[in-house]
Design a protein around this motif. Structure first.
Motif, mmCIF file in Angstrom:
data_model
loop_
_atom_site.group_PDB
_atom_site.id
_atom_site.type_symbol
_atom_site.label_atom_id
_atom_site.label_comp_id
_atom_site.label_asym_id
_atom_site.label_seq_id
_atom_site.Cartn_x
_atom_site.Cartn_y
_atom_site.Cartn_z
ATOM 1 N N LEU A 1 -140.980 49.022 47.346
ATOM 2 C CA LEU A 1 -139.508 48.728 47.059
ATOM 3 C C LEU A 1 -138.426 49.134 48.065
ATOM 4 O O LEU A 1 -137.581 48.491 48.366
ATOM 5 C CB LEU A 1 -139.222 49.281 45.779
ATOM 6 C CG LEU A 1 -139.992 48.721 44.568
ATOM 7 C CD1 LEU A 1 -139.487 49.441 43.210
ATOM 8 C CD2 LEU A 1 -139.943 47.073 44.365
ATOM 9 N N ASP A 2 -139.113 50.445 48.604
ATOM 10 C CA ASP A 2 -138.114 50.780 49.788
ATOM 11 C C ASP A 2 -138.083 49.980 50.789
ATOM 12 O O ASP A 2 -136.936 49.556 51.612
ATOM 13 C CB ASP A 2 -138.447 52.201 50.245
ATOM 14 C CG ASP A 2 -138.135 53.332 49.147
ATOM 15 O OD1 ASP A 2 -137.501 53.061 48.210
ATOM 16 O OD2 ASP A 2 -138.577 54.399 49.101
ATOM 17 N N ALA A 3 -139.176 49.436 51.027
ATOM 18 C CA ALA A 3 -139.405 48.581 52.387
ATOM 19 C C ALA A 3 -138.707 47.172 52.211
ATOM 20 O O ALA A 3 -137.991 46.677 52.983
ATOM 21 C CB ALA A 3 -140.856 48.239 52.763
ATOM 22 N N LEU A 4 -138.674 46.638 51.015
ATOM 23 C CA LEU A 4 -138.107 45.411 50.349
ATOM 24 C C LEU A 4 -136.572 45.594 50.728
ATOM 25 O O LEU A 4 -135.841 44.740 51.294
ATOM 26 C CB LEU A 4 -138.551 44.853 49.054
ATOM 27 C CG LEU A 4 -139.983 44.366 49.055
ATOM 28 C CD1 LEU A 4 -140.470 44.434 47.607
ATOM 29 C CD2 LEU A 4 -140.230 43.340 49.737
ATOM 30 N N ASP A 5 -136.124 46.686 50.240
ATOM 31 C CA ASP A 5 -134.679 46.920 50.039
ATOM 32 C C ASP A 5 -134.203 46.910 51.521
ATOM 33 O O ASP A 5 -132.934 46.641 51.764
ATOM 34 C CB ASP A 5 -134.565 47.930 49.384
ATOM 35 C CG ASP A 5 -132.854 48.416 48.937
ATOM 36 O OD1 ASP A 5 -132.159 47.473 48.639
ATOM 37 O OD2 ASP A 5 -132.446 49.607 49.362
ATOM 38 N N LYS A 6 -134.776 47.446 52.523
ATOM 39 C CA LYS A 6 -134.381 47.463 53.942
ATOM 40 C C LYS A 6 -134.610 46.051 54.629
ATOM 41 O O LYS A 6 -133.785 45.828 55.385
ATOM 42 C CB LYS A 6 -135.232 48.515 54.593
ATOM 43 C CG LYS A 6 -134.720 50.132 54.211
ATOM 44 C CD LYS A 6 -135.519 50.922 54.768
ATOM 45 C CE LYS A 6 -135.242 52.473 54.534
ATOM 46 N NZ LYS A 6 -136.133 53.353 55.119
ATOM 47 N N ALA A 7 -135.672 45.559 54.274
ATOM 48 C CA ALA A 7 -136.139 43.960 55.013
ATOM 49 C C ALA A 7 -135.215 42.955 54.649
ATOM 50 O O ALA A 7 -135.048 42.113 55.211
ATOM 51 C CB ALA A 7 -137.616 43.993 54.862
ATOM 52 N N VAL A 8 -134.935 42.866 53.100
ATOM 53 C CA VAL A 8 -134.412 41.628 52.692
ATOM 54 C C VAL A 8 -132.820 41.723 52.249
ATOM 55 O O VAL A 8 -132.590 42.900 51.556
ATOM 56 C CB VAL A 8 -135.034 41.114 51.503
ATOM 57 C CG1 VAL A 8 -134.788 39.803 50.856
ATOM 58 C CG2 VAL A 8 -136.538 40.810 51.760
ATOM 59 N N SER A 9 -132.179 40.869 52.766
ATOM 60 C CA SER A 9 -130.723 41.128 52.340
ATOM 61 C C SER A 9 -129.945 39.752 52.048
ATOM 62 O O SER A 9 -130.494 38.828 52.625
ATOM 63 C CB SER A 9 -130.039 41.305 53.805
ATOM 64 O OG SER A 9 -128.426 41.468 53.584
ATOM 65 N N PHE A 10 -129.098 39.560 50.906
ATOM 66 C CA PHE A 10 -128.545 38.532 50.756
ATOM 67 C C PHE A 10 -127.238 38.997 49.894
ATOM 68 O O PHE A 10 -127.118 40.047 49.266
ATOM 69 C CB PHE A 10 -129.363 37.757 49.766
ATOM 70 C CG PHE A 10 -130.328 38.492 48.678
ATOM 71 C CD1 PHE A 10 -129.555 38.375 47.424
ATOM 72 C CD2 PHE A 10 -131.624 38.760 48.968
ATOM 73 C CE1 PHE A 10 -130.492 39.165 46.563
ATOM 74 C CE2 PHE A 10 -132.587 39.397 47.914
ATOM 75 C CZ PHE A 10 -131.580 39.674 46.833
#
Length: 444
Positions: A293-302
């Motif tokens: 979840l930490d990695a997704l929070d950093k990698a995906v933005s919208f």
């Protein structure tokens, strides 16, 4: 019917919907024509009432239904044609508040659209899976705990005083207002001091008693006591101490194993090993999930719908306020304003929630009926004796079903994503795993 765009800024959308008087009239006529065969009116045969009379008699009521159906239909067609998905229930208001029959209906609709969710580049996400094997010391510690729970009680010396944790065998007779009450007496009753088996204040007064002692134990039944005739009332229990016993852990042997359903000690050790490693695996998964979840929070933005973030921040602030004020049970307190920290956490939760929902939908992740039934059963165990009522409550309450379904869906999506990210295993000690779990909890 005409739909005109009035706002398109970021995720905010606004539309003006016009339904002409002619369209409404046609809708009313259509509904009356459908109902006409079943309508009876004095002076006319069933189904033969003239349309003019039907409109006069039923027109105003049918007009309201036709208006609502027309607006709902226009909204549904708009979302179907545009592909927009509203983040929350659209706000709909009449534009011409002085509307009267014969006028066009003008409605303003506004909402925030859910954003387009970008695909996840799994090749950029690398996770570490902590692996812990159950060692001899951990197994022996677990066995010792089982032996403690399966403890026996051995007689103390006749002059020994009872201590907290000792078992006292007592006769007792309880009285309220000098009268014995039903269920307030027993003989040769084994009571472990400190077990909380009796009402508050009773067991503490038995610390220091010896065999043969007679003691008047004075207590007050709790206000919320199950028996309304006793709730909140003072009582005196005449207690006679017949034995004082000290706890002795059970021996770690085949007999202990049989108490826990195993054939022998080796079989019990195997069960303990399996249970420990299942606990380690669960803790390791929780750590890996946080890493994902930490990695997704950093990698995906919208872009995020402000309405969802605001609602989530309010819920976070409200929940944390109740944790800090556990004595306040209801929700009739002053409004709790979210802080910047609450808003930041809300943004993370909304972003990850929308992302996981999108991945789950594209990957066709579903919660099965069997999984839902198991979740309901697990929750129902918290209400012993009321399991059936809880099942019926869940069946009738869509919001409760959603609350039970959401974490199952999330975990299934996370498991799906685990299959696509790069994972490496790292063998660590139980202590290292515990430290990682503690760090995880500190970050929440």
């Amino acid at each position: 019917m005409q739909v005109t765009e009035t706002q398109n800024e970021g995720l905010k959308r606004g539309y003006s919907i016009t339904i002409t008087a002619a369209e409404l009239e046609a809708k009313v006529s259509e509904k009356l024509t459908e109902a006409a065969p079943d309508i009876e009116m004095k002076g006319f045969r069933k189904g033969k009432v003239p349309m003019a009379l039907l409109k006069k008699q039923y027109g105003p009521r049918v007009l309201g239904e036709a208006m609502q159906e027309s607006v709902d239909g226009a909204m549904s067609k708009h979302f179907e044609d545009s592909g927009d998905r509203p983040a929350m229930q659209p706000e709909v208001k009449m534009a011409n508040e002085d509307w009267k029959e014969g006028d066009d209906v003008e409605v303003n609709m506004s909402y925030e659209a859910l954003p387009a969710i970008p695909d996840v580049d799994y090749s950029k996400i690398k996770l570490e899976k902590l692996v812990v094997k159950a060692d001899g010391a951990s197994i022996e510690e677990a066995l010792a705990s089982l032996a403690e729970n399966a403890q026996n009680f051995e007689d103390r010396k006749k002059t020994s005083k009872a201590k907290d944790g000792d078992q006292v065998v007592i006769d007792f007779l309880g009285k309220v207002d000098g009268e014995a009450f039903e269920g307030g007496a027993a003989e040769d009753f084994p009571l472990v001091i400190g077990s909380g088996q009796f009402i508050p204040g009773f067991e503490e007064q038995l610390v220091g008693v010896k065999i043969g002692d007679e003691k008047a134990v004075e207590v007050t039944f709790p206000e919320e006591y199950g028996n309304a005739d006793l709730a909140g009332k003072p009582a005196i229990f005449d207690v006679t101490v017949k034995a004082v016993k000290e706890p002795k852990p059970a021996e770690i042997d085949d007999e202990l194993a049989k108490k826990f359903g195993a054939d022998d000690l080796n079989a019990l050790k195997a069960q303990v090993t399996e249970r420990l490693e299942a606990e380690y695996t669960g803790a390791s998964r929780a750590i890996m999930k946080r890493g994902l979840l930490d990695a997704l929070d950093k990698a995906v933005s919208f872009d995020l719908p402000a309405s969802l973030v605001e609602a989530e921040a309010g819920q976070i602030a409200h929940s944390l306020w109740h944790e800090e004020n556990p004595d306040v049970q209801g929700h009739d307190h002053d409004n709790v304003e979210p802080t910047e920290e609450h808003k930041k956490l809300a943004e993370r939760r909304v972003r990850l929630g929308l992302l996981l929902a999108e991945v789950g939908q594209k990957s066709e992740v579903e919660v099965t009926d069997a999984e839902m039934t198991q979740a309901v059963m697990n929750q129902a165990r918290q209400y012993p004796g009321q399991e059936r009522q809880f099942f019926e409550y869940v069946q009738k309450n869509p919001q409760m079903r959603q609350q039970l379904q959401a974490p199952i869906f999330e975990d299934k999506v996370v498991d799906h994503m685990f299959e696509h990210v790069k994972t490496s295993e790292k063998e660590v000690s139980k202590e290292d795993l515990e430290k990682a779990v503690e760090a995880l909890e500190d970050d929440i």
